[in-house]
Write an enzyme that holds these catalytic residues in place. Structure first.
Site, PDB file in Angstrom:
ATOM      1  N   HIS A 194      14.063  -6.047 -17.447  1.00 42.53           N
ATOM      2  CA  HIS A 194      12.692  -5.460 -17.996  1.00 42.53           C
ATOM      3  C   HIS A 194      12.363  -4.035 -17.433  1.00 42.53           C
ATOM      4  O   HIS A 194      11.275  -3.396 -17.666  1.00 42.53           O
ATOM      5  CB  HIS A 194      11.574  -6.229 -17.541  1.00 42.53           C
ATOM      6  CG  HIS A 194      11.741  -7.555 -18.200  1.00 42.53           C
ATOM      7  ND1 HIS A 194      12.512  -8.664 -17.873  1.00 42.53           N
ATOM      8  CD2 HIS A 194      10.971  -8.195 -19.314  1.00 42.53           C
ATOM      9  CE1 HIS A 194      12.406  -9.830 -18.585  1.00 42.53           C
ATOM     10  NE2 HIS A 194      11.648  -9.515 -19.370  1.00 42.53           N
ATOM     11  N   GLU A 238      13.022  -9.816 -32.325  1.00 42.47           N
ATOM     12  CA  GLU A 238      13.328  -8.127 -32.565  1.00 42.47           C
ATOM     13  C   GLU A 238      14.131  -7.771 -33.688  1.00 42.47           C
ATOM     14  O   GLU A 238      13.691  -6.959 -34.456  1.00 42.47           O
ATOM     15  CB  GLU A 238      13.524  -7.510 -31.400  1.00 42.47           C
ATOM     16  CG  GLU A 238      12.240  -7.518 -30.273  1.00 42.47           C
ATOM     17  CD  GLU A 238      12.108  -8.697 -29.559  1.00 42.47           C
ATOM     18  OE1 GLU A 238      11.297  -8.819 -28.716  1.00 42.47           O
ATOM     19  OE2 GLU A 238      12.987  -9.493 -29.544  1.00 42.47           O
TER      20      GLU A 238
END
Length: 354
Positions: free
Chosen positions: A152, A83
């Protein structure tokens, strides 16, 4: 323009803001996002997509389905699982005048790239005295899904909405998703676009106007999803659906609830919120995120600052539990706001609780 003038304009504008989603056709949020990206890529060759599995796999949630085949690998980039790397590349491309749409498989993973989002994308326009625009969209699922644990499941609305230089959007319906994503891609500034995984497969009515390729929703404008006169419920993303269900239950008990879908977290439509509270004299705010320093806290502060004398009851704030998200399904449900929580809060505000 003073605050009173802003409120008057809000009342007149809210009628048109509510008129779109009255069509007989339906569209899923997934298809709304896909069509928005497709149409913007077709209209502007500077728009491109990048992220993990956005090309050959067509997106982890199939939001980018068909785009690689249509536009080729030069505009649909499959990236490594890094990322920090691909977000930095995206910001650099935006510096050069391109319009990247960067997908995070979940916004929890955007923590790996937060330096590029905050220090590079959000601050560059100010630090360059307006000489550098950063037209980039960071998009992906945000908040809780189902059974994916603490790492998450976090909502990042309050994190990113606290940063000057970013615009932060959170769609609920297919119309929201389509109109707001188009606005985000066309915007000259960096936009954080917070979707909800559990909404991707949901279908919503969508108007002919919203299906037009020129359709675009204004950034910074909330939508009154349901008119009411007794209590105002303000929320965003998946919680809008919960608030609408709560409003139906409240109506059965003679309480008329007005439901506001924020759509835009930053800028925040304070005028629409305060206009509604001045009408109903009561406020309930709802979000999935943590309670401390949350979006709801900012809304409550705005109402206390601007409309305190109109309140007939203390403001009610509903948020996720102040703990990392549990993995067990029964504990996960207890950690998130539910329809019954909204109903209870609204009844307390109306002095109707048992």
């Amino acid at each position: 323009m003073d605050f009173e003038q802003s409120l008057r304009r809000t009342r007149s504008a809210s009628v048109s803001a509510r008129s779109y989603a009255a069509g007989s056709k339906e569209m899923t949020v997934r298809d709304a996002l896909n069509s928005a990206i497709d149409e913007e890529m077709s209209a502007d060759p500077k728009v491109f997509v990048m992220g993990e599995e956005v090309g050959q796999y067509q997106g982890a949630y199939k939001i980018t389905k068909g785009l690689l085949e249509k536009y080729g690998p030069e505009r649909v980039y499959d990236t490594p699982i890094t990322e920090a790397g691909f977000t930095g590349i995206g910001v650099g491309a935006a510096y050069a005048g391109l319009k990247p749409v960067v997908e995070f498989m979940t916004f929890n993973f955007s923590m790996q790239a937060i330096d590029h989002i905050i220090n590079s994308a959000a601050k560059s326009n100010y630090m360059s005295a307006g000489q550098i625009n950063v037209p980039i969209v960071f998009r992906g699922p945000n908040g809780a899904a189902a059974g994916v644990g603490a790492q998450h499941s976090q909502c990042y609305a309050a994190w990113y909405a606290s940063v000057p230089g970013l615009k932060v959007l959170a769609p609920y319906s297919a119309e929201d998703a389509r109109g707001l994503l188009k606005a985000a891609i066309r915007d000259p500034d960096p936009v954080v676009f917070l979707e909800n995984e559990l909404l991707y497969g949901e279908s919503f009515p969508i108007s002919e106007e919203a299906l037009d390729s020129s359709f675009c929703l204004p950034i910074g404008k909330a939508k009154i999803e349901r008119q009411g006169k007794d209590v105002t419920i303000v929320t965003f993303s998946k919680m809008v659906g919960f608030a609408l269900k709560a409003a139906e239950k409240l109506a059965e008990e003679g309480i008329s609830a007005e439901v506001i879908n924020l759509r835009s977290i930053r800028p925040l439509d304070r005028a629409t919120i305060n206009a509604s509270v001045r009408k109903t004299s009561r406020l309930v705010t709802v979000e999935e995120g943590f309670p401390q320093h949350g979006v709801c806290a900012e809304i409550c502060a705005s109402v206390v600052e601007e409309s305190f004398s109109y309140l007939d009851a203390p403001v009610e704030r509903i948020a996720g539990a102040d703990v990392p998200m549990p993995y067990a399904a029964n504990l996960e449900r207890l950690a998130l706001p539910q329809v019954e929580d909204i109903v209870r809060a609204a009844k307390r505000a109306c002095y109707r609780s048992k």
